[in-house]
Design a protein around this motif. Structure first.
Motif, PDB file in Angstrom:
ATOM      1  N   PRO A  40     -14.977  35.447  28.671  1.00 46.55           N
ATOM      2  CA  PRO A  40     -13.274  34.973  28.799  1.00 46.55           C
ATOM      3  C   PRO A  40     -13.323  33.405  29.585  1.00 46.55           C
ATOM      4  N   SER A  41     -12.749  32.815  28.609  1.00 45.70           N
ATOM      5  CA  SER A  41     -12.247  31.314  29.975  1.00 45.70           C
ATOM      6  C   SER A  41     -11.940  31.692  31.183  1.00 45.70           C
ATOM      7  N   THR A  42     -11.567  30.531  31.556  1.00 43.24           N
ATOM      8  CA  THR A  42     -11.397  30.478  33.417  1.00 43.24           C
ATOM      9  C   THR A  42      -9.598  30.423  33.241  1.00 43.24           C
ATOM     10  N   VAL A  45      -8.929  34.478  32.533  1.00 42.17           N
ATOM     11  CA  VAL A  45      -9.369  35.266  34.060  1.00 42.17           C
ATOM     12  C   VAL A  45      -7.872  35.152  34.721  1.00 42.17           C
ATOM     13  N   LEU A  46      -7.761  33.939  35.089  1.00 41.84           N
ATOM     14  CA  LEU A  46      -6.893  33.899  36.017  1.00 41.84           C
ATOM     15  C   LEU A  46      -5.644  34.696  36.366  1.00 41.84           C
ATOM     16  N   PRO A  53      -1.847  42.456  39.349  1.00 41.17           N
ATOM     17  CA  PRO A  53      -1.146  43.118  40.423  1.00 41.17           C
ATOM     18  C   PRO A  53       0.290  43.043  40.323  1.00 41.17           C
ATOM     19  N   ILE A  54       1.169  41.967  39.708  1.00 41.46           N
ATOM     20  CA  ILE A  54       2.236  41.939  39.052  1.00 41.46           C
ATOM     21  C   ILE A  54       2.410  42.986  38.143  1.00 41.46           C
ATOM     22  N   GLY A  55       2.194  43.820  37.505  1.00 41.58           N
ATOM     23  CA  GLY A  55       2.229  44.817  36.534  1.00 41.58           C
ATOM     24  C   GLY A  55       1.876  45.928  37.555  1.00 41.58           C
ATOM     25  N   GLY A  56       1.012  46.094  38.306  1.00 43.40           N
ATOM     26  CA  GLY A  56       0.814  47.722  39.337  1.00 43.40           C
ATOM     27  C   GLY A  56       2.078  47.378  39.814  1.00 43.40           C
ATOM     28  N   SER A  57       2.878  46.389  40.646  1.00 40.74           N
ATOM     29  CA  SER A  57       3.707  46.842  41.469  1.00 40.74           C
ATOM     30  C   SER A  57       4.934  47.052  40.932  1.00 40.74           C
TER      31      SER A  57
END
Length: 181
Positions: A40-42, A45-46, A53-57
């Motif tokens: 994967p590109s940078t 990964v970012l 975390p946004i999806g989990g919250s």
């Protein structure tokens, strides 16, 4: 060995030779074949680090909201049953008021659009603005009334001169006032 293969090809040219080490290409990659070979590109990964975390919250908040809604429904159900003789007529009244308000707005919009349609069709039929048309008609009517007033005044003046010999007639006629435009 190559000579023997050539001799065999000459003897049976219609036969196809299949060598076991040349098998048709088949899919052996599994899930790894779908991923890029370089990794994967940078930016990817970012994006994953940011979105996890946004999806989990957000998923956690959705769960908390669902649990709160279920608890609120469990608490409110007995109240709905107890107060249903009051709440049902109130709900019907509110629904009727909302329906009346929306109907009133729909009738108002229909009336305005009808007036707009009549205005535009009138303008297209006459080739001019309705207010200019009305202004011209009022001016024509005023001129007509003025001419009629002048004629009636002259008729009265002539009849008065015939009947009385012309004394005091000039003060009672309105011949000059009606002739102006």
């Amino acid at each position: 060995m190559a000579d023997r293969d050539r001799d065999r090809d000459r003897l049976h040219p219609h036969q196809i030779q299949v060598h076991p080490h040349q098998q048709p290409h088949r899919y052996d990659g599994g899930a790894k074949a779908l991923l890029p070979r370089n990794g994967p590109s940078t930016g990817q990964v970012l994006a994953i680090i940011t979105l996890l975390p946004i999806g989990g919250s957000l998923l956690g908040l959705a769960g908390i909201t669902l649990v709160g809604s279920l608890i609120g429904l469990a608490v409110a159900t007995p109240l709905f049953v107890i107060f249903s003789p009051i709440l049902v007529p109130a709900a019907i009244l509110i629904a009727g008021a909302v329906a009346a308000f929306l109907t009133s707005g729909a009738f108002g919009l229909t009336g305005l659009s009808s007036l707009s349609w009549v205005f535009n069709s009138f303008r297209q039929a006459t080739g001019q603005e309705p207010f200019d048309y009305a202004k011209r008609r009022v001016q024509e009517g005023t001129m007509y009334v003025g001419e009629k007033t002048k004629q009636v005044g002259e008729t009265i003046k002539s009849k008065a001169q015939e009947g009385e010999g012309g004394a005091g007639v000039h003060a009672t006629t309105g011949a000059g006032a009606g002739g102006r435009t």
